[in-house]
Design an enzyme around this catalytic site. Structure first.
Site, PDB file in Angstrom:
ATOM      1  N   ASP A 205      44.797 -42.155 -22.310  1.00  0.00           N
ATOM      2  CA  ASP A 205      45.092 -42.599 -23.623  1.00  0.00           C
ATOM      3  C   ASP A 205      46.451 -42.397 -24.004  1.00  0.00           C
ATOM      4  O   ASP A 205      46.561 -42.629 -25.381  1.00  0.00           O
ATOM      5  CB  ASP A 205      43.884 -41.718 -24.358  1.00  0.00           C
ATOM      6  CG  ASP A 205      42.464 -42.133 -23.944  1.00  0.00           C
ATOM      7  OD1 ASP A 205      42.272 -43.235 -23.398  1.00  0.00           O
ATOM      8  OD2 ASP A 205      41.750 -41.341 -24.084  1.00  0.00           O
ATOM      9  N   ASN A 206      47.246 -41.818 -23.352  1.00  0.00           N
ATOM     10  CA  ASN A 206      48.688 -41.586 -23.955  1.00  0.00           C
ATOM     11  C   ASN A 206      49.461 -42.872 -23.428  1.00  0.00           C
ATOM     12  O   ASN A 206      49.492 -43.580 -22.599  1.00  0.00           O
ATOM     13  CB  ASN A 206      49.239 -40.405 -23.096  1.00  0.00           C
ATOM     14  CG  ASN A 206      48.348 -39.141 -23.496  1.00  0.00           C
ATOM     15  OD1 ASN A 206      48.021 -39.170 -24.736  1.00  0.00           O
ATOM     16  ND2 ASN A 206      48.061 -38.168 -22.559  1.00  0.00           N
ATOM     17  N   GLN A 364      37.869 -43.803 -37.410  1.00  0.00           N
ATOM     18  CA  GLN A 364      38.833 -43.223 -36.723  1.00  0.00           C
ATOM     19  C   GLN A 364      38.821 -43.393 -35.396  1.00  0.00           C
ATOM     20  O   GLN A 364      39.934 -43.209 -34.554  1.00  0.00           O
ATOM     21  CB  GLN A 364      39.184 -41.747 -37.070  1.00  0.00           C
ATOM     22  CG  GLN A 364      39.675 -41.301 -38.557  1.00  0.00           C
ATOM     23  CD  GLN A 364      40.780 -41.701 -38.886  1.00  0.00           C
ATOM     24  OE1 GLN A 364      41.885 -41.415 -38.184  1.00  0.00           O
ATOM     25  NE2 GLN A 364      41.170 -42.425 -39.983  1.00  0.00           N
ATOM     26  N   ASP A 375      54.978 -53.347 -38.836  1.00  0.00           N
ATOM     27  CA  ASP A 375      55.372 -54.628 -38.462  1.00  0.00           C
ATOM     28  C   ASP A 375      54.194 -55.621 -38.668  1.00  0.00           C
ATOM     29  O   ASP A 375      54.320 -56.570 -39.331  1.00  0.00           O
ATOM     30  CB  ASP A 375      55.665 -54.858 -37.084  1.00  0.00           C
ATOM     31  CG  ASP A 375      56.997 -53.757 -36.746  1.00  0.00           C
ATOM     32  OD1 ASP A 375      57.563 -53.420 -37.779  1.00  0.00           O
ATOM     33  OD2 ASP A 375      57.244 -53.557 -35.576  1.00  0.00           O
TER      34      ASP A 375
END
Length: 420
Positions: A205-206, A364, A375
């Site tokens: 997940d990183n 979350q 952006d």
């Protein structure tokens, strides 16, 4: 799906931008069974047509059927190509799954964002050889105009983008990805530096991000912006947007575009982008500020700007008010200030007031990556602004786009938006 509207709309679609007495259309359209989304679209299109009108004619009063094909044809007439102009630092985003050994080899942390050093130069070619590698046209401004184009859908190439790339393989991929996003990208190509890249090294997940600006730092005003064919695209636009990051590359290019917008009563938007812009590029920032019609930023950037300008307040509402009152050349447009605050309300100046706009709720657990949220917000905002929608609609579109992007890895999106 067919839309039932009055002959006022048919008159506009049949004869181009005519005076179809659109004030009457608004009243009549309410008596016809239109869903809310289509009503708002029709009204917006016809309001714009009314302002452009130079031919008057009497129209019949009975409702007739106008199909969606005619409606979208009319929208495309109004939504001209190259109406939105962006200029900035283009990067080719390269994403791939890597292992711990790869991170260790280049001294990377699993969740980090760094600028590439000499030891990272070989990383970009190596990650490109990984299986299932993904490429996307990236960089702050290019992300925003890309998302604006995605929100608009058709016609293609409403958004134009200028920036610098290298004459290399990554540059060719970047051009291809911009074209796939239907952005009309006109890059300044040079051979001294390679195309700017941002590698996303994914482990579980990183995401470890490594950015190499390279060619993005090499934009040349005289060799690109000043060229007649390119400047013609600038003149064609009605709305302009540049992220503050570009102040580190070509402030003279920003100033030329900003002055053009101001002199022609067009809309010029600028983003504070990062605290270091207000801190270390204060002089070029304040040179362009008198020409800025819309200023974007987040709460941290707003606080830093206020500190550097000696506002002596940390209240974001007061900061917005003070930024709005900074000197401005074009007095025909009151400056709009828009500050996002993550999951908190967006703060914006509306006339002489400062209002708060709640963001969309999200669990979350559904948040995947917030890096592209800013952006995306600007992209959504610009998609409505270029269609001359009210400020409230621009902010609503910005919230929608950001809400979509934070559910995904990188600044990516589904095939079509469902914004209404």
């Amino acid at each position: 799906m067919d839309l039932y509207v009055t002959n006022h709309l048919e008159a506009v679609s049949a004869s181009g931008l005519r005076d179809a007495r659109c004030g009457k259309l608004t009243a009549r359209a309410r008596s016809v069974q239109l869903n809310h989304r289509h009503y708002r679209q029709c009204k917006s299109v016809c309001d714009h047509a009314y302002t452009q009108a130079n031919i008057r004619r009497q129209v019949p009063s009975e409702p007739r059927r106008v199909n969606s094909k005619a409606f979208w044809k009319l929208k495309q007439q109004i939504m001209a190509q190259n109406a939105l102009f962006g200029m900035g630092n283009p990067l080719l985003d390269i994403s791939a799954v890597v292992d711990k050994d790869f991170l260790d080899k280049y001294g990377l942390k699993p969740n980090d964002q760094i600028l590439a050093e000499e030891k990272h130069k070989a990383l970009f070619d190596e990650i490109a050889k990984k299986s299932k590698v993904e490429y996307h046209a990236g960089g702050s401004t290019q992300n925003s105009v890309k998302i604006a184009q995605w929100m608009i859908q058709e016609p293609h190439k409403v958004a134009t983008f200028f920036g610098c790339i290298g004459t290399d393989h990554f540059g060719e991929i970047l051009k291809q990805k911009a074209a796939e996003a239907h952005v009309d990208a006109h890059y300044y190509e040079q051979s001294q530096e390679p195309t700017g890249t941002c590698a996303a090294c994914i482990t579980g997940d990183n995401r470890s991000l490594v950015a190499n600006l390279a060619a993005a730092n090499c934009y040349n005003k005289e060799k690109h912006l000043d060229v007649d064919s390119n400047w013609g695209l600038v003149e064609k636009a009605r709305v302009y947007y540049i992220a503050g990051f570009f102040l580190t590359v070509s402030p003279e290019s920003i100033l030329k575009v900003a002055k053009h917008a101001s002199d022609n009563n067009k809309i010029f938007g600028l983003n504070l982008s990062a605290p270091f812009i207000s801190q270390f590029f204060k002089e070029p920032l304040m040179k362009v500020m008198p020409y800025v019609d819309i200023i974007f930023g987040n709460e941290t950037e707003a606080a830093t700007f206020a500190k550097e300008q000696s506002f002596e307040t940390e209240d974001i509402t007061e900061i917005a008010r003070r930024v709005q009152l900074l000197p401005k050349v074009n007095k025909n447009r009151q400056r709009i200030v828009v500050f996002t605050q993550g999951s908190e309300d967006t703060v914006a100046t509306v006339g002489d007031k400062v209002k708060r706009f709640p963001v969309l709720d999200i669990d979350q657990n559904d948040i995947v990556d917030t890096n592209g949220a800013g952006d995306a917000f600007v992209g959504g905002f610009l998609s409505e602004l270029v269609q001359e929608k009210p400020l409230e609609e621009c902010i609503r579109a910005g919230h929608y786009a950001a809400n979509v992007i934070i559910r995904r890895v990188g600044c990516t999106f589904p095939e079509k938006p469902d914004f209404c």
